[in-house]
Scaffold this active site. Structure first.
Site, PDB file in Angstrom:
ATOM      1  CB  SER A 130      -0.902   0.021   1.239  1.00 48.48           C
ATOM      2  OG  SER A 130      -1.627   1.239   1.323  1.00 48.48           O
ATOM      3  CE1 TYR A 150      -4.095  -2.514   4.899  1.00 48.89           C
ATOM      4  CE2 TYR A 150      -3.774  -0.166   4.483  1.00 48.89           C
ATOM      5  CZ  TYR A 150      -3.970  -1.454   4.009  1.00 48.89           C
ATOM      6  OH  TYR A 150      -4.024  -1.678   2.663  1.00 48.89           O
TER       7      TYR A 150
END
Length: 264
Positions: free
Chosen positions: A140, A153
């Site tokens: 990401s 995350y």
């Protein structure tokens, strides 16, 4: 490298990026092994593939990372070998650090990091024996930049970068490649399924996610990066990409910008 005629194992294949990528790969005359937790949903994706007879279904749960070696043995039996493992499975987060229970932190780390690492380690001896292989990892942009509501995350994605950058150096002489794919906002259900502070799903789509890159377009760009054997690629909007370079060259400025982001 062309992906045609390759044997590809794809996790997180039941929806979003994984679903679009599976359908695209099926048009490249690949042999596919599709994995996620839901066997029924995987079969729905298989039915959308161009040559479903070349698609095998292998349900697995990345959170059950202590038992993934058995899945590798099964996967190898389908077509005799595996050329590419695309580590695409994972789950996101939408909660402030102060409101997030440590068991939620653990679940995010178990799925996103330890599950991916365990599956990678389980298949690594096969790649070494074959003196070839390619690990593709969906990380990401927050694997490069931490942002509000995504503390753990972001940590899991940062951890993936550390592990796979190290692994790339270790297996270079074994002719094994590592490609890190860093998405920005992609119009999938990732924000709906994101864990909140108590571990329940958010069940709503973020505006930025809704306006993100279409999964089909993302899959095409991802495939190009895989075939080019890129080490790291950012598939994102202009703002997300600029953030990566701002982090590198103007970290204080980026910190000020991130502090202004909404945390509610």
């Amino acid at each position: 490298m062309t992906i045609k005629n390759k044997i590809v194992w794809l996790t997180g294949a039941s929806s979003g990026i994984g679903k679009s990528l599976a359908i695209l790969l099926s048009r490249q005359n690949t042999k596919l092994i599709l994995s996620s937790r839901s066997e029924s949903t995987l079969n729905e994706v298989k039915a959308l593939c161009l040559f479903p007879e070349n698609v095998k279904i292998l349900p697995l749960d990345l959170e059950d990372y202590e038992n993934l070696s058995e899945k590798v043995n099964t996967a190898k039996m389908f077509f005799g070998k595996i050329d590419i493992l695309i580590n695409n499975g994972g789950i996101s987060q939408r909660s402030l650090a102060k409101d997030t229970g440590v068991l939620v932190d653990k679940r995010l780390m178990d799925i996103n990091y330890l599950g991916t690492v365990a599956l990678t380690k389980a298949i690594l001896p096969h790649f070494i024996d074959e003196n070839s292989g390619h690990f593709v990892v969906t990380t990401s942009i927050v694997g490069k930049i931490g942002t509000p509501l995504r503390s753990t995350y972001a940590a899991t994605k940062h951890a993936l970068h550390g592990f796979f950058d190290s692994l790339r150096a270790e297996v270079f002489n074994n002719n094994i490649k590592v490609t890190l794919i860093c998405p920005g906002f992609v119009a999938t259900d990732v924000s709906k399924n994101a864990l909140t502070g108590d571990g329940s799903p958010q069940n709503t789509m973020d505006k930025a996610t809704k306006n993100g890159i279409a999964p089909d377009r993302f899959a095409k760009l991802m495939l190009k990066a895989i075939e080019a054997e890129k080490e790291e690629v950012y598939i994102a909007g202009v703002k997300e990409k600029l953030g990566v370079y701002a982090k590198r060259f103007f970290p204080s400025l980026l910190s000020k910008m991130i502090r202004k982001l909404s945390v509610t």
